[in-house]
Design an enzyme around this catalytic site. Structure first.
Site, PDB file in Angstrom:
ATOM      1  N   GLU A 220      -2.145   8.574   8.998  1.00 30.99           N
ATOM      2  CA  GLU A 220      -1.954   7.818  10.392  1.00 30.99           C
ATOM      3  C   GLU A 220      -1.240   8.949  11.377  1.00 30.99           C
ATOM      4  OE1 GLU A 220      -0.076   4.041   9.837  1.00 30.99           O
ATOM      5  OE2 GLU A 220      -1.588   3.523   8.270  1.00 30.99           O
ATOM      6  N   GLU A 339      -7.081   3.282   3.494  1.00 30.39           N
ATOM      7  CA  GLU A 339      -5.701   2.487   3.208  1.00 30.39           C
ATOM      8  C   GLU A 339      -5.770   1.085   3.944  1.00 30.39           C
ATOM      9  OE1 GLU A 339      -1.832   4.104   3.988  1.00 30.39           O
ATOM     10  OE2 GLU A 339      -1.434   2.370   4.838  1.00 30.39           O
TER      11      GLU A 339
END
Ligand SMILES: *[C@@H]1O[C@H](CO)[C@@H](O)[C@H](O)[C@H]1NC(C)=O
Ligand SMILES: *[C@@H]1O[C@H](CO)[C@@H](O)[C@H](O)[C@H]1NC(C)=O
Ligand SMILES: *[C@@H]1O[C@H](CO)[C@@H](O)[C@H](O)[C@H]1NC(C)=O
Length: 542
Positions: A220, A339
């Site tokens: 991220e 994810e």
């Protein structure tokens, strides 16, 4: 009964499934009647083929925050459970990966290409019961600490040694999962490019042990500013990936190994720019483009959200956006949910580990494959939070059983199955169809697996067309262990009426379907989901 049936008509290779609300009681008519839906399935042609490892799992890198907890991976029970999820990828990554450094005890003493630990590693590394129990107890506390850290958004740096790597690889190796290791992208030079020194040391170590694995870089990156006060744009991140690909290509073992990224959060504002910039530079360097998806915020959600078709449909909106971005930059590049789970922030307390979570999970698997995603990596197999498949006691949760059934029954060929609803926008019966998994079952060629979710309260009766009705079916119906809200919030699940439990720590129960007689309608109870293997569908696509 007229309107209250679910019937299907079948023409040539197409069949049309029309579902009406059956047995609707007047008191629930307003909210819970099943609308009329049609399902078209094209049995001639698989319109899409997903990766054989489509359903994959993650272990959050926070497990290594205290290295001793990596020994949980040597638990025989956990290995038994995980083996049933093979073939699949095992991603080791998450927020903590960008705060981790490899710090070997004895790196310089390793003889390169030492094969000392290979072969019987699986059997050698086994956690004794007493140690497992004390570790599990300590883990409960550790999991709380990790959750606190996540809430505060202040991440402690972690050093890990070769033991952590050995335990992780050994776990993947003996469960038949393919390890993906997430490297730290927040190690940066003064010029703000990735500092690969530490990764190089880890790669050398892994290569010396002949660990066959693949790689990611950073987690991220869109929130690096918030997490670490560092700004990395798509262009720079792309350069970093190209750099990593160059390093891999110089390694004998890793020259063809997988590299996946950029593990960006779902598109919003600058995340899309980041993804675009990244792909412009690094599309060639990666084997698949990864992004993350959660339906809801774990601290601000409800059971209603978990059962809401509108919430489930948000996955489609986000997926289209990402697929479009990727296709524009790099046509045919595969896209993964790198994810994903129900709720971010570690899951929703009292929901993400219950039977109710299965609606989001099964719908994600169905819809994700249908939209064209290649792999879906579930956050998490084990770990802190509540979205795990296996709890802190190392016992399987409802989503674990759902995953095992999916793995066994659902093959990679996706058939076009569209549910058309003429009457209302809210669809409470959702269906998907794949070829039956030929590798893990012995059903006849041409068998298809329909899977369905009933988000409504009433039983849906699905009567099949003559052609399919003549096929026997095997039904695997998953239901809450008791009726009502309490049942939905339960941490166990019934398969065809029997609560699923491990037989012992090395044995899973037999997951048997019930034989479904030809000509009788399929019946899907309210708030439940099911797999139906149509053993004699004779689909030419399969
Ligand atoms: C596990 O390691 C052994 C020894 O290197 C290797 O032969 C085998 O293919 C590995 N299995 C998996 C699933 O990676
Ligand atoms: C490494 O693993 C991949 C994926 O399982 C496999 O395709 C490949 O053949 C393996 N390579 C080696 C050198 O064992
Ligand atoms: C289904 O079975 C019935 C009774 O055996 C038979 O008459 C009919 O032709 C079959 N339909 C199809 C489409 O195979």
């Amino acid at each position: 009964m007229g309107m209250n049936g679910v019937f299907v008509s079948f023409t040539a290779a197409w069949f049309l499934l029309v579902c009406h609300g059956p047995y609707v009681r007047p008191d629930v008519f307003e909210k819970f009647d099943l609308e009329a839906v049609h399902v078209d399935v094209d049995l001639d042609r698989a319109f899409h083929r997903v990766n054989e490892r489509f359903l994959s799992v993650a272990i959050d890198a926070s497990l290594v925050a205290e290295e001793k907890f990596m020994y949980l991976l040597a638990s025989p029970k956990l290995k038994t459970l995980s083996s049933a999820l093979s073939p699949g990828f095992l991603r080791f990554g998450g927020t903590k990966q960008d705060f981790m450094e490899f710090n070997p005890y004895s790196y310089h003493q390793h003889r390169r290409n030492s094969h000392r630990y290979l072969g019987d590693m699986c059997k050698r590394l086994e956690l004794p019961p007493a140690l497992e129990e004390s570790l599990r107890k300590e883990w409960t506390l550790q999991a709380l600490l990790l959750q606190q850290e996540e809430r505060k958004g202040k991440y402690r740096k972690v050093r890990f040694t070769e033991y952590a790597v050995d335990l992780l690889y050994s776990f993947a190796n003996c469960t038949g999962l393919d390890l993906i290791f997430g490297l730290n992208a927040l190690l940066r030079t003064s010029a703000n490019s990735w500092n690969s020194q530490n990764a190089q040391m880890l790669l050398d170590y892994c290569e010396s042990r002949q660990y066959n694995m693949s790689w990611e870089l950073g987690n991220e990156p869109n929130s690096y500013q918030k997490k670490a006060g560092v700004q990395v744009d798509g262009y720079q991140l792309g350069q970093d990936f190209v750099h990593l690909r160059r390093i891999l290509s110089e390694s004998k073992l890793y020259q063809f190994s997988g590299l996946y990224g950029p593990d960006v959060s779902q598109p919003r504002d600058h995340r899309r720019d980041l993804l675009e910039g990244f792909l412009e530079n690094a599309a060639e360097a990666i084997n698949a483009c990864t992004w993350h998806h959660y339906y809801v915020n774990g601290r601000d959600t409800s059971l209603e959200d978990f059962l809401d078709p509108d919430v489930l449909d948000t996955l489609a909106t986000k997926t289209y956006e990402v697929l479009e971005t990727v296709a524009a930059a790099s046509p045919r590049k595969r896209v993964w949910l790198g994810e994903t789970s129900s709720a971010y922030g570690g899951g929703a307390l009292g929901l993400s580990d219950t039977f109710a979570a299965g609606f989001m999970w099964l719908d994600k698997l169905g819809l994700g494959a249908k939209l064209g995603l290649d792999v879906v990596i579930r956050q998490v197999l084990i770990g802190s939070g509540t979205y795990h498949l296996v709890d802190d006691n190392l016992d399987p949760l409802p989503d674990y059983w759902l995953s095992v059934l999916y793995k066994r029954l659902v093959g990679p060929e996706v058939l076009r199955a569209s549910v058309l609803s003429a009457l209302k926008p809210r669809r409470r019966l959702r269906m998907y169809c794949h070829c039956t998994n030929k590798k893990s079952t012995s059903y006849k060629r041409g068998a298809v697996t329909l899977f369905a979710l009933n988000l409504g309260k009433s039983t849906a009766e699905i009567s099949l067309p003559a052609y399919l009705a003549n096929s026997t079916a095997e039904a695997f119906v998953l239901q809450a262990p008791e009726p009502g809200e309490q049942g939905l919030l339960s941490r166990s699940v019934k398969l065809n009426g029997v609560v699923l439990k491990m037989v012992d720590e090395r044995t899973l129960p037999e997951l048997r379907g019930v034989h479904h007689h030809a000509g009788v309608p399929l019946s899907l109870p309210g708030f439940s989901f099911a797999f139906y293997v149509m053993t004699e569908a004779q689909a030419s696509a399969c």
